[in-house]
Design an enzyme around this catalytic site. Structure first.
Site, PDB file in Angstrom:
ATOM      1  N   ASN A 124       0.836  -1.198   0.000  1.00  0.00           N
ATOM      2  CA  ASN A 124       0.000   0.000   0.000  1.00  0.00           C
ATOM      3  C   ASN A 124       0.872   1.249   0.000  1.00  0.00           C
ATOM      4  O   ASN A 124       1.500   1.574   1.014  1.00  0.00           O
ATOM      5  CB  ASN A 124      -0.908   0.000   1.232  1.00  0.00           C
ATOM      6  CG  ASN A 124      -2.024   1.005   1.128  1.00  0.00           C
ATOM      7  OD1 ASN A 124      -2.916   0.862   0.291  1.00  0.00           O
ATOM      8  ND2 ASN A 124      -2.007   2.024   1.976  1.00  0.00           N
TER       9      ASN A 124
ATOM     10  N   ASP B 293      -3.002   7.490   2.350  1.00  0.00           N
ATOM     11  CA  ASP B 293      -3.001   6.499   1.285  1.00  0.00           C
ATOM     12  C   ASP B 293      -2.777   7.188  -0.058  1.00  0.00           C
ATOM     13  O   ASP B 293      -3.376   8.226  -0.338  1.00  0.00           O
ATOM     14  CB  ASP B 293      -4.352   5.763   1.278  1.00  0.00           C
ATOM     15  CG  ASP B 293      -4.369   4.598   0.312  1.00  0.00           C
ATOM     16  OD1 ASP B 293      -4.257   3.449   0.769  1.00  0.00           O
ATOM     17  OD2 ASP B 293      -4.493   4.836  -0.907  1.00  0.00           O
TER      18      ASP B 293
ATOM     19  N   GLU C 164      -3.358   5.810  -3.088  1.00  0.00           N
ATOM     20  CA  GLU C 164      -4.247   5.216  -4.106  1.00  0.00           C
ATOM     21  C   GLU C 164      -3.559   4.104  -4.900  1.00  0.00           C
ATOM     22  O   GLU C 164      -4.091   3.011  -5.053  1.00  0.00           O
ATOM     23  CB  GLU C 164      -4.771   6.289  -5.061  1.00  0.00           C
ATOM     24  CG  GLU C 164      -5.916   5.832  -5.952  1.00  0.00           C
ATOM     25  CD  GLU C 164      -7.258   5.823  -5.225  1.00  0.00           C
ATOM     26  OE1 GLU C 164      -8.022   4.862  -5.422  1.00  0.00           O
ATOM     27  OE2 GLU C 164      -7.539   6.763  -4.460  1.00  0.00           O
TER      28      GLU C 164
ATOM     29  N   LYS D  59      -2.401  -1.968  -8.917  1.00  0.00           N
ATOM     30  CA  LYS D  59      -3.827  -1.750  -8.711  1.00  0.00           C
ATOM     31  C   LYS D  59      -4.113  -0.247  -8.685  1.00  0.00           C
ATOM     32  O   LYS D  59      -3.267   0.538  -8.279  1.00  0.00           O
ATOM     33  CB  LYS D  59      -4.280  -2.374  -7.378  1.00  0.00           C
ATOM     34  CG  LYS D  59      -3.978  -3.860  -7.250  1.00  0.00           C
ATOM     35  CD  LYS D  59      -4.906  -4.685  -8.121  1.00  0.00           C
ATOM     36  CE  LYS D  59      -6.305  -4.716  -7.572  1.00  0.00           C
ATOM     37  NZ  LYS D  59      -7.196  -5.624  -8.342  1.00  0.00           N
ATOM     38  N   ASP D  60      -5.319   0.113  -9.099  1.00  0.00           N
ATOM     39  CA  ASP D  60      -5.823   1.488  -8.996  1.00  0.00           C
ATOM     40  C   ASP D  60      -4.951   2.493  -9.739  1.00  0.00           C
ATOM     41  O   ASP D  60      -4.828   3.654  -9.321  1.00  0.00           O
ATOM     42  CB  ASP D  60      -5.959   1.902  -7.525  1.00  0.00           C
ATOM     43  CG  ASP D  60      -6.899   0.983  -6.751  1.00  0.00           C
ATOM     44  OD1 ASP D  60      -7.907   0.547  -7.346  1.00  0.00           O
ATOM     45  OD2 ASP D  60      -6.623   0.701  -5.581  1.00  0.00           O
TER      46      ASP D  60
END
Length: 206
Positions: free
Chosen positions: A105, A121, A123, A138-139
């Site tokens: 993350n 965060d 993203e 991801k994302d």
């Protein structure tokens, strides 16, 4: 005074600071802390706290707008390293509590507070499922869409951290203890409450 370390079982509040304002708070449980590696756990049913007021230049936290009020599932384990712009999340699923994989993350390096730590965060994430041969980003689209407003001037550095993680993984580097996949929480650990003054605790904005 900000504590040097937290004790196992102690409540640790993970707070995200967005554009100079508290955005969300999650009360977690300290698993271990040596001053460098801080490991926390969010039990299923943990309340998610959102600020009552604010200017919210990029909008309120998306979990709030989605109506999320509690953490669901088996809970989440988090590994945070001092000065490192990512953490490592571990998830489990199903009645057998099967390990799901490693979730890198991307986020602000933890800034310790008297009640826990502050972060944000980013993203963009790197996910390596337990049954997969390699990782995936991801994302990516979401990061490119929200990044200019959420992290003005910081997007190149965030992308660079994602590339650094990918490079380490491609080289077969392991900088965490993989035995955390077999970890189980203390059966006495219940969801914690967020301190009433969580919004007013001093923070350092980035």
């Amino acid at each position: 005074m900000t504590p040097e370390v937290f004790l196992p079982g102690q409540t640790v509040v993970r707070r995200e600071i967005m554009r100079g304002e508290p955005w969300i708070a999650i009360p977690q449980v300290c698993v271990q802390d040596d001053g460098d590696l801080l490991v926390t756990y969010t039990p299923g049913g943990t309340p998610l706290a959102y600020p009552a007021t604010g200017t919210f230049p990029v909008g309120e936290h998306p979990w709030k707008t989605a109506g999320s009020r509690k953490w669901r599932g088996h809970g989440r384990l988090e590994l945070h390293w001092t000065g490192v712009e990512h953490s490592l999340f571990l998830f489990w699923d199903g009645p057998e509590r099967a390990f799901q994989g490693w979730y890198f993350n991307l986020e602000d390096a933890p800034r310790r507070t008297p009640m826990g730590f502050d972060t944000l965060d980013h993203e963009l994430d790197v996910w390596w499922a337990a049954d997969a041969e390699t990782y995936e980003f991801k994302d990516v689209v979401e990061f490119e869409e929200t990044g200019p407003a959420r992290y003005p001037g910081r997007m190149p550095q965030i992308r660079a951290e994602g590339a650094r993680i990918a490079g380490l993984l491609d080289a077969g580097k392991i900088w965490w203890d993989k035995s955390w996949a077999d970890w189980t929480p203390d059966s006495s650990w219940e969801p914690r409450d967020v301190p009433a003054d969580w919004e007013s605790v001093a923070f350092e904005a980035r």
